[in-house]
Design a protein around this motif. Structure first.
Motif: not given
Length: 496
Positions: A385-399
């Protein structure tokens, strides 16, 4: 064991060199978009290897146990043949599945600009065959690790790595600069390598008048341990590849290619871990089987400190001097700018991931897989869920940040839980002496070198400076690790 460690480092170092040295040439001949497919292959290789049903770590552990038994020849050959049959069936099923899915993946999953759909689909089919062969290859490699014949194994692996890396450049330069040609060459080398590893493995087992045959009973005897390692592998691979799965869908292959390159840079230091783990894991198993707890604790701390010194030095070096290193290596300031920050964050995550390797193998030597299965299951519920929530918003750095936080949590949670049951008096020894002091020394030395390092050096001076920084970091970390320092001083006194 020292001979095995040296052989593992030479083999792993040469393999890493062959994997890394030609990446700029791959990008030059194929383009960054096609290189993104090589990143996809790395992801598929990790994900689909879970389909070996935990056979690779199982065969390694059982070969180590049987190798110390007086009546083990028949059992070892029977188990190896049984695992061969199962792994081959799995590999064939996986190849077929990826072949059937290749058109859908090429059309609906990946976002391409210059590559044709047919080229992507053909590459995926070849990738499936290649990953299937790698699953079979891992059986023989694991068996040779358990038999502690790692010098021979690394000789074969080194030759294969040379053919894969240098041979691929020759193929791209002289035959065809296409992604299909690249993967077809890799497939050819893997087929040759499997034959060499199979012949070497069976040559290490005493000859029998009756040929080895498949046995359900042999598999029944290891099914519980194999199931546990399979569950660990499955969840761990999902955790470590979930970012790539999501990014390969959300990003163009070109942008994913940059991220894949950053992953290669960040995970390269993990190659320093495997030689130590491969050498110590059979030793852990034998010491535990013989009830030699003090010797096991000493081996555990020796391996942990060695990994901290080597992996900590490499990670601090990448974080402090990664931009200069990338620019010297790729000769592209643009490429360095694109991936440095992501690579630095991912490297820190890989550091903490690597530090958990020896505790993990200690658990496997006891046949205890439940703790890692439960911890990884909880982590999967949180990370996805963290990846699904953060990656679309903040991109590769969030991953990259999710990867770092995940691996820090292992250090904080898993170690205390493990040491309640295994080597209960050694927890703080691991935290302080094995990890904390050497890592802190490397970080402080890295900060000091970063502050004092001159700017705008020429290329030759830059290379010399980077080499000297790496050597200084390694020296400081080694001197801060008690066991490594004592052994180094002993060696120096012996030389004198």
């Amino acid at each position: 064991m020292k001979q095995n460690i040296v052989a593992n480092y030479l083999g792993t170092g040469w393999t890493a060199l062959m994997n890394l040295a030609f990446v700029p040439l791959y990008i030059r001949y194929l383009g960054i978009e096609a290189y993104g497919l090589i990143g996809v292959f790395a992801m598929l290789q990790g994900l689909l290897s879970l389909l070996d049903l935990g056979m690779a770590p199982t065969i390694s552990r059982e070969m180590a146990r049987l190798n110390s038994s007086a009546d083990s020849t028949s059992s070892a050959r029977t188990l190896l043949r049984s695992v061969e049959v199962v792994s081959t069936c799995i590999a064939l099923a996986m190849m077929t599945g990826l072949w059937l899915a290749s058109s859908w993946l090429a059309n609906d999953w990946f976002v391409t600009k210059n590559l044709s759909i047919d080229a992507v689909a053909h590459a995926l089919v070849i990738m499936g065959c290649l990953v299937g062969l790698r699953i079979i290859e891992n059986v023989y490699r694991s068996a040779m690790i358990g038999l502690q014949k790692q010098v021979l194994m690394n000789l074969v692996i080194g030759v294969m790595a040379t053919l894969r890396g240098l041979g691929a450049v020759v193929v791209l330069a002289l035959v065809a600069n296409s992604i299909q040609a690249f993967f077809l060459w890799q497939l050819t080398v893997s087929a040759i390598g499997i034959g060499a590893l199979a012949a070497a493995t069976y040559s290490l087992l005493p000859h029998e008048a009756v040929p080895a045959s498949f046995s359900f009973n042999a598999l029944q005897g290891v099914r519980r341990f194999a199931a546990g390692t399979m569950a660990i592998t499955c969840i761990s691979l999902l955790l470590s590849n979930m970012d790539k799965i999501l990014l390969s869908r959300l990003l163009s292959l070109e942008t994913f290619g940059y991220y894949a390159f950053a992953v290669v840079v960040a995970q390269t230091p993990l190659g320093l871990v495997n030689p130590i783990a491969q050498a110590f894991y059979p030793r852990f198993t034998q010491l535990h089987s013989n009830g030699q707890q003090p010797a096991l604790a000493n081996a555990y701390h020796s391996a942990a400190q060695l990994i901290t010194v080597l992996l900590g030095t490499a990670t601090v070096f990448i974080v402090m001097f990664g931009h200069e290193l990338l620019e010297v290596w790729t000769k592209s300031a643009v490429l360095s700018d694109r991936i440095y920050v992501i690579a630095a964050i991912l490297s820190c995550g890989s550091l903490f991931n690597g530090l958990m390797t020896i505790p993990y193998y200690l658990q496997l030597s006891y046949g205890w897989t439940g703790l890692t299965v439960r911890i990884n299951a909880v982590a999967l519920v949180v990370v996805v869920p963290a990846l699904l929530m953060l990656v679309p918003r903040y991109g590769v750095t969030a991953a990259a940040w999710v990867w770092l936080v995940l691996n820090i949590s292992y250090i904080v949670v898993v170690i205390p839980l493990m040491h309640r049951r295994l080597l209960p008096r050694e927890k703080w020894h691991w935290y302080v002496r094995d990890v904390g002091v050497p890592l802190a020394a490397a970080v402080l030395a890295g900060l000091l070198l970063r502050l004092l390092s001159p700017a705008h050096l020429g290329q030759r001076l830059e290379v010399a400076a980077l080499l000297s920084y790496a050597l200084l970091l390694l020296t400081v970390a080694a001197l801060a690790a008690p066991i490594i320092r004592a052994r180094a001083l002993k060696m120096l006194s012996w030389i004198d």
